[in-house]
Motif scaffolding. Structure first.
Motif, PDB file in Angstrom:
ATOM      1  N   ASP A 131     -36.039   3.181  20.876  1.00 39.52           N
ATOM      2  CA  ASP A 131     -34.667   3.706  20.944  1.00 39.52           C
ATOM      3  C   ASP A 131     -34.460   4.839  19.950  1.00 39.52           C
ATOM      4  O   ASP A 131     -35.039   4.834  18.863  1.00 39.52           O
ATOM      5  CB  ASP A 131     -33.657   2.594  20.623  1.00 39.52           C
ATOM      6  N   VAL A 132     -33.645   5.781  20.357  1.00 42.16           N
ATOM      7  CA  VAL A 132     -33.277   6.874  19.455  1.00 42.16           C
ATOM      8  C   VAL A 132     -31.966   6.478  18.787  1.00 42.16           C
ATOM      9  O   VAL A 132     -31.045   6.033  19.457  1.00 42.16           O
ATOM     10  CB  VAL A 132     -33.062   8.189  20.250  1.00 42.16           C
ATOM     11  N   ARG A 133     -31.907   6.609  17.466  1.00 41.27           N
ATOM     12  CA  ARG A 133     -30.637   6.356  16.772  1.00 41.27           C
ATOM     13  C   ARG A 133     -30.033   7.709  16.397  1.00 41.27           C
ATOM     14  O   ARG A 133     -30.625   8.473  15.646  1.00 41.27           O
ATOM     15  CB  ARG A 133     -30.864   5.493  15.524  1.00 41.27           C
ATOM     16  N   TRP A 134     -28.864   8.020  16.988  1.00 45.95           N
ATOM     17  CA  TRP A 134     -28.238   9.324  16.749  1.00 45.95           C
ATOM     18  C   TRP A 134     -27.412   9.283  15.476  1.00 45.95           C
ATOM     19  O   TRP A 134     -26.807   8.258  15.151  1.00 45.95           O
ATOM     20  CB  TRP A 134     -27.368   9.738  17.949  1.00 45.95           C
ATOM     21  N   LEU A 135     -27.390  10.382  14.769  1.00 52.61           N
ATOM     22  CA  LEU A 135     -26.585  10.514  13.570  1.00 52.61           C
ATOM     23  C   LEU A 135     -25.108  10.452  13.960  1.00 52.61           C
ATOM     24  O   LEU A 135     -24.711  11.077  14.944  1.00 52.61           O
ATOM     25  CB  LEU A 135     -26.902  11.878  12.945  1.00 52.61           C
ATOM     26  N   ASN A 175     -25.908  17.613  14.829  1.00 52.05           N
ATOM     27  CA  ASN A 175     -26.150  17.039  16.141  1.00 52.05           C
ATOM     28  C   ASN A 175     -27.642  16.718  16.232  1.00 52.05           C
ATOM     29  O   ASN A 175     -28.445  17.599  16.529  1.00 52.05           O
ATOM     30  CB  ASN A 175     -25.734  18.112  17.177  1.00 52.05           C
ATOM     31  N   GLY A 176     -27.980  15.482  15.922  1.00 48.80           N
ATOM     32  CA  GLY A 176     -29.406  15.162  15.960  1.00 48.80           C
ATOM     33  C   GLY A 176     -29.651  13.701  15.673  1.00 48.80           C
ATOM     34  O   GLY A 176     -28.731  12.960  15.324  1.00 48.80           O
ATOM     35  N   PRO A 177     -30.878  13.271  15.832  1.00 45.43           N
ATOM     36  CA  PRO A 177     -31.190  11.862  15.607  1.00 45.43           C
ATOM     37  C   PRO A 177     -31.320  11.535  14.123  1.00 45.43           C
ATOM     38  O   PRO A 177     -31.815  12.342  13.342  1.00 45.43           O
ATOM     39  CB  PRO A 177     -32.531  11.688  16.324  1.00 45.43           C
ATOM     40  N   ALA A 178     -30.889  10.300  13.780  1.00 42.15           N
ATOM     41  CA  ALA A 178     -31.132   9.785  12.437  1.00 42.15           C
ATOM     42  C   ALA A 178     -32.509   9.125  12.425  1.00 42.15           C
ATOM     43  O   ALA A 178     -33.175   9.064  11.400  1.00 42.15           O
ATOM     44  CB  ALA A 178     -30.059   8.767  12.072  1.00 42.15           C
ATOM     45  N   MET A 179     -32.908   8.628  13.590  1.00 43.00           N
ATOM     46  CA  MET A 179     -34.239   8.026  13.702  1.00 43.00           C
ATOM     47  C   MET A 179     -34.804   8.292  15.100  1.00 43.00           C
ATOM     48  O   MET A 179     -34.131   8.043  16.094  1.00 43.00           O
ATOM     49  CB  MET A 179     -34.171   6.523  13.481  1.00 43.00           C
ATOM     50  N   LEU A 180     -35.991   8.843  15.124  1.00 39.41           N
ATOM     51  CA  LEU A 180     -36.629   9.160  16.403  1.00 39.41           C
ATOM     52  C   LEU A 180     -38.131   8.943  16.243  1.00 39.41           C
ATOM     53  O   LEU A 180     -38.812   9.749  15.598  1.00 39.41           O
ATOM     54  CB  LEU A 180     -36.338  10.626  16.783  1.00 39.41           C
ATOM     55  N   ASN A 181     -38.607   7.827  16.771  1.00 42.69           N
ATOM     56  CA  ASN A 181     -40.049   7.579  16.701  1.00 42.69           C
ATOM     57  C   ASN A 181     -40.719   8.250  17.891  1.00 42.69           C
ATOM     58  O   ASN A 181     -40.223   8.161  19.017  1.00 42.69           O
ATOM     59  CB  ASN A 181     -40.331   6.076  16.753  1.00 42.69           C
ATOM     60  N   VAL A 182     -41.820   8.919  17.616  1.00 45.25           N
ATOM     61  CA  VAL A 182     -42.569   9.524  18.717  1.00 45.25           C
ATOM     62  C   VAL A 182     -44.031   9.116  18.631  1.00 45.25           C
ATOM     63  O   VAL A 182     -44.568   8.894  17.541  1.00 45.25           O
ATOM     64  CB  VAL A 182     -42.473  11.072  18.728  1.00 45.25           C
ATOM     65  N   SER A 183     -44.652   9.002  19.793  1.00 49.19           N
ATOM     66  CA  SER A 183     -46.099   8.807  19.841  1.00 49.19           C
ATOM     67  C   SER A 183     -46.721  10.135  20.219  1.00 49.19           C
ATOM     68  O   SER A 183     -46.184  10.862  21.058  1.00 49.19           O
ATOM     69  CB  SER A 183     -46.468   7.793  20.927  1.00 49.19           C
ATOM     70  N   VAL A 184     -47.845  10.419  19.576  1.00 47.57           N
ATOM     71  CA  VAL A 184     -48.581  11.625  19.921  1.00 47.57           C
ATOM     72  C   VAL A 184     -49.680  11.199  20.886  1.00 47.57           C
ATOM     73  O   VAL A 184     -50.501  10.346  20.567  1.00 47.57           O
ATOM     74  CB  VAL A 184     -49.174  12.287  18.663  1.00 47.57           C
TER      75      VAL A 184
END
Ligand code: HEM
Length: 128
Positions: A107-111, A117-126
């Motif tokens: 899940d993306v946690r938005w600020l 205007n952006g995420p407070a937490m954004l996990n990504v896999s490479v």
């Protein structure tokens, strides 16, 4: 890459607005802004202005011209813009050159902010 980075900046518009205090009475579209009034310029809205950008909600890396206001405007325009542009260029070039893909992971946690205007937490896999 230039076009892609600028379109990402326009489309994402991470800085929602900038604030100024008016130094003299000023007429704009039939409204008078009085000296001392606080005025916000909504970059996030300007960047989707249909009178400036054709099909403004479309994400189009070939968009030209792309006179977005993601870095603001005037004397206080972002002083770090050339550095940010260089870093974004290098980052996305590496992704493309190494044939990598970024996938949102969870899940993306938005600020909670009307300013940034952006995420407070954004996990990504490479991924390859
Ligand atoms: C994509 C990345 C960035 C975006 C979207 C961005 C956006 C902005 C915006 C919209 C302003 C204008 C604020 C205003 O008019 O009141 C600003 C100002 C500023 N930015 Fe950035 N910025 C970015 C990266 C950076 C970096 C990397 C640095 C420094 C290394 C930086 C340093 C500054 C400074 C010092 C100001 C104030 C300039 C002044 O008031 O004269 N920014 N930025």
């Amino acid at each position: 890459m230039d076009g892609a980075v600028n379109e990402i900046l326009r489309w994402a518009s991470t800085n929602c607005y900038v604030l100024r205090r008016c130094t003299r009475d000023f007429g704009l579209n039939g409204t008078t802004i009085k000296r001392g009034d606080l005025v916000t310029l909504w970059n996030v809205s300007a960047n989707r202005d249909q009178e400036v950008f054709r099909d403004p909600d479309a994400f189009d890396i070939l968009r030209t011209p792309n006179r977005h206001l993601a870095y603001g405007h005037g004397v206080h325009r972002c002083v770090g813009a050339p550095l940010a542009a260089m870093e974004l260029d290098l980052f996305f070039r590496q992704i493309v050159d190494r044939k990598l893909r970024l996938e949102v992971d969870g899940d993306v946690r938005w600020l909670r902010s009307n300013f940034i205007n952006g995420p407070a937490m954004l996990n990504v896999s490479v991924c390859r």
